[in-house]
Enzyme design. Structure first.
Site, PDB file in Angstrom:
ATOM      1  N   TYR A   1     -10.449   7.641  -0.474  1.00 50.83           N
ATOM      2  CA  TYR A   1      -9.794   6.331  -0.563  1.00 50.83           C
ATOM      3  C   TYR A   1      -9.528   5.982  -2.026  1.00 50.83           C
ATOM      4  CZ  TYR A   1     -14.228   4.180  -2.107  1.00 50.83           C
ATOM      5  OH  TYR A   1     -15.359   3.842  -2.811  1.00 50.83           O
ATOM      6  N   CYS A   2      -8.602   5.044  -2.238  1.00 49.00           N
ATOM      7  CA  CYS A   2      -8.334   4.513  -3.571  1.00 49.00           C
ATOM      8  C   CYS A   2      -8.261   2.990  -3.445  1.00 49.00           C
ATOM      9  CB  CYS A   2      -7.057   5.107  -4.164  1.00 49.00           C
ATOM     10  SG  CYS A   2      -5.547   4.710  -3.250  1.00 49.00           S
ATOM     11  N   LEU A   3      -7.453   2.327  -4.246  1.00 54.00           N
ATOM     12  CA  LEU A   3      -7.375   0.873  -4.157  1.00 54.00           C
ATOM     13  C   LEU A   3      -6.544   0.416  -2.972  1.00 54.00           C
ATOM     14  CD1 LEU A   3      -8.089  -1.872  -5.415  1.00 54.00           C
ATOM     15  CD2 LEU A   3      -5.956  -1.727  -6.710  1.00 54.00           C
TER      16      LEU A   3
ATOM     17  N   GLY B   1      -4.056   2.891  -1.295  1.00 57.21           N
ATOM     18  CA  GLY B   1      -3.611   3.997  -0.447  1.00 57.21           C
ATOM     19  C   GLY B   1      -2.686   5.000  -1.097  1.00 57.21           C
TER      20      GLY B   1
ATOM     21  N   TYR C   1      -9.381   0.460  -0.691  1.00 63.94           N
ATOM     22  CA  TYR C   1     -10.540  -0.410  -0.889  1.00 63.94           C
ATOM     23  C   TYR C   1     -10.190  -1.876  -0.663  1.00 63.94           C
ATOM     24  CZ  TYR C   1     -14.876  -2.232  -2.885  1.00 63.94           C
ATOM     25  OH  TYR C   1     -16.073  -2.879  -3.071  1.00 63.94           O
TER      26      TYR C   1
END
Length: 229
Positions: A88-90, A92, A117
């Site tokens: 995952y990142c912030l 997508g 996130y």
């Protein structure tokens, strides 16, 4: 003629296979991602954001391997390709890129968190209980102005944000008598950003007399912004 038809048929098959493999990782919502985490033994949970973003808040038991790091390739080389990898990142964008690269490197199962996130924090507010950065009260005070107020939520890693930065700074100087532009770093103000319910960057908002008159959650050109001011 038969040979030509045969060649065309073969090309169609090849193209269809190529297209079907263009995204061969799973992109799932928060509920599915969380359920997978809980049911998977020896989970390999990877946060591909920067170290600063990770330190500002992350999913429990995640390992930080930034896709922007020079050590990205060597670090993911230490992961087990036979076990599921959850990334995952912030919001997508970076995690989808990371998931694609992991599949290309031969990882058996890659699962990506759609919405990142931001979506996780919104669905699981307890994981983001510590408020950091600008408060809602401070943010509200920015909007209370006789001038037109422009809010720009951005991040250093966001490509559209970088493209918009020069003209926003120019406009802030040129229109100083009637317009105030506030650029707010979403990474340093995650609590506020999440509390306002925004997902993805950039976010541009325009307020006149304290009332929102324009909002866009994507790139905004200088021409478009000038028209709404």
């Amino acid at each position: 003629m038969k040979n030509v038809k045969s060649i065309i048929a073969t090309l169609i098959i090849i193209l269809s296979i190529s297209c079907s493999n263009s995204q061969n990782f799973k992109s799932v919502d928060v509920a599915t991602f969380k359920s997978t985490l809980e049911k998977t033994n020896d989970v390999q949970l990877i946060d591909v954001r920067t170290e600063d973003e990770f330190n500002g808040g992350h999913i429990k038991n995640a390992k930080n391997i930034s896709i922007a790091s020079e050590n990205w390739n060597s670090s993911i080389g230490n992961l087990d390709k036979t076990k599921p990898v959850l990334v995952y990142c912030l919001s997508g964008g970076r995690s989808k890129k990371a998931a694609t690269e992991l599949k290309e490197l031969g990882f058996k199962e890659v699962i990506e968190l759609d919405g990142g996130y931001l979506a996780w924090s919104k669905a699981n507010p307890q994981s983001n209980a510590v408020w950091t950065g600008m408060t809602k009260e401070e943010y509200t005070k920015l909007l209370a102005s006789d001038k037109i107020v422009v809010i720009d939520f951005y991040a250093k890693w966001c490509a559209p944000c970088k493209k918009m930065a020069p003209y926003l700074e120019k406009m802030n100087t040129e229109l100083a008598s009637t317009v105030t532009i506030h650029r707010i770093d979403a990474d340093k103000n995650k609590s506020l950003f999440n509390a306002l319910g925004y997902q993805g960057l950039p976010v541009i908002l325009v307020y006149k007399n304290g009332k929102e008159t324009f909002k866009k959650n994507e790139f905004v050109s200088e021409e478009e912004l000038r028209k709404v001011l």
